[in-house]
Write a protein that holds these residues in place. Sequence first.
Motif, PDB file in Angstrom:
ATOM      1  N   UNK A   6       0.853  -1.185   0.000  1.00  0.00           N
ATOM      2  CA  UNK A   6       0.000   0.000   0.000  1.00  0.00           C
ATOM      3  C   UNK A   6       0.882   1.226   0.000  1.00  0.00           C
ATOM      4  N   UNK A   7       0.254   2.383  -0.171  1.00  0.00           N
ATOM      5  CA  UNK A   7       1.002   3.632  -0.170  1.00  0.00           C
ATOM      6  C   UNK A   7       1.197   4.170  -1.568  1.00  0.00           C
ATOM      7  N   UNK A   8       2.202   5.037  -1.700  1.00  0.00           N
ATOM      8  CA  UNK A   8       2.511   5.698  -2.966  1.00  0.00           C
ATOM      9  C   UNK A   8       3.987   5.507  -3.278  1.00  0.00           C
ATOM     10  N   UNK A   9       4.292   5.056  -4.470  1.00  0.00           N
ATOM     11  CA  UNK A   9       5.668   4.916  -4.929  1.00  0.00           C
ATOM     12  C   UNK A   9       6.060   6.178  -5.680  1.00  0.00           C
ATOM     13  N   UNK A  10       7.192   6.749  -5.333  1.00  0.00           N
ATOM     14  CA  UNK A  10       7.694   7.935  -6.022  1.00  0.00           C
ATOM     15  C   UNK A  10       8.413   7.490  -7.282  1.00  0.00           C
ATOM     16  N   UNK A  11       7.805   7.755  -8.431  1.00  0.00           N
ATOM     17  CA  UNK A  11       8.396   7.399  -9.718  1.00  0.00           C
ATOM     18  C   UNK A  11       9.352   8.492 -10.174  1.00  0.00           C
ATOM     19  N   UNK A 148      13.096  11.050  -3.056  1.00  0.00           N
ATOM     20  CA  UNK A 148      13.939  10.586  -4.149  1.00  0.00           C
ATOM     21  C   UNK A 148      13.192   9.489  -4.899  1.00  0.00           C
ATOM     22  N   UNK A 149      13.596   9.249  -6.139  1.00  0.00           N
ATOM     23  CA  UNK A 149      12.957   8.210  -6.950  1.00  0.00           C
ATOM     24  C   UNK A 149      13.043   6.867  -6.232  1.00  0.00           C
ATOM     25  N   UNK A 150      11.932   6.148  -6.216  1.00  0.00           N
ATOM     26  CA  UNK A 150      11.890   4.836  -5.590  1.00  0.00           C
ATOM     27  C   UNK A 150      11.407   4.827  -4.153  1.00  0.00           C
ATOM     28  N   UNK A 151      11.280   6.000  -3.534  1.00  0.00           N
ATOM     29  CA  UNK A 151      10.748   6.069  -2.175  1.00  0.00           C
ATOM     30  C   UNK A 151       9.302   5.584  -2.150  1.00  0.00           C
ATOM     31  N   UNK A 152       8.944   4.832  -1.119  1.00  0.00           N
ATOM     32  CA  UNK A 152       7.553   4.435  -0.925  1.00  0.00           C
ATOM     33  C   UNK A 152       7.002   5.191   0.276  1.00  0.00           C
TER      34      UNK A 152
END
Length: 292
Positions: A6-11, A148-152
């Motif tokens: 769950x959550x949001x992935x930073x693309x 940063x990219x890839x952070x959840x």
Amino acid sequence: MSGSGSGLLVVRAGALTTVQDLGRPGYAHLGVPRSGALDTGAYALANRLVGNPAGAATLETTLDGVRLRALAPVTVAVTGAPCAVRVCGRPAAWGAPVWLRAGAELDVGPASAGLRSYVAVRGGVAGPAVLGSRSTDLLAGLGPAVLSDGTVLEVGAAGPAPVSGADALRVPGPPVAELVLPLRLGPRADWFTGASVARLLSSPYRVSAASNRIGLRTEAGPPLERARSGELPSEGMVLGAVQVPPDGLPVVFLADHPVTGGYPVVGVVPPGPALDAAAQARPGLALRFVPA
């Protein structure tokens, strides 16, 4: 700030995207700035649109937006600097609730005006709080790291349903022609000549490219001239304080400002819409101080 299902992935993290809420008031005696969202009106509206409580943590982007992938169904809203909003490549609403299915990508594009957009997610951005806040403080280094990219990003439990009819709410725009800041003189206005203070309240300045979350710096206006020489002992600083460093060009302290300073404060911009507008002021924008 991690998770799996769950959550949001930073693309795409963007130039500077941070987590912000209402900040950490009450810790200045420990040397901790308040921090928090710079444009408090846009921040509050984003939370209202998704039905969050007033202090829920959001994302604050800078100039070029952010791209997020929903790891579970969620409702989001984008406010602040106007920008193109897309879901899976298709246009979506700005300034209104938007539902994302699991796997959908939200793309918050570059600001067409202003600087900072706010992305609220129903339930708020979760994760550990530091001194009661999830805000990223760039000066003190407190709170979560810059995205940063890839952070959840963890998302909290959803509250009540989003506000009914929220798409009809008035959304103030950022300053595009001129930033006007009301100024209450003091406590150290007497450190400057009367003529210099008069010029401050009647002359144009420009927003400097050196501005950041700590302070809005000015350029291209008349430097203030000292009436008193010597140094001033460090004293407490407040949000909106207008400090004058040795070059004579005023600096307006914003959310990540230091809690003390040794340069004289010629006046204070009261909290409210003017400081929200200052948070959206792009470099080169004309700026005027007027008596509050």
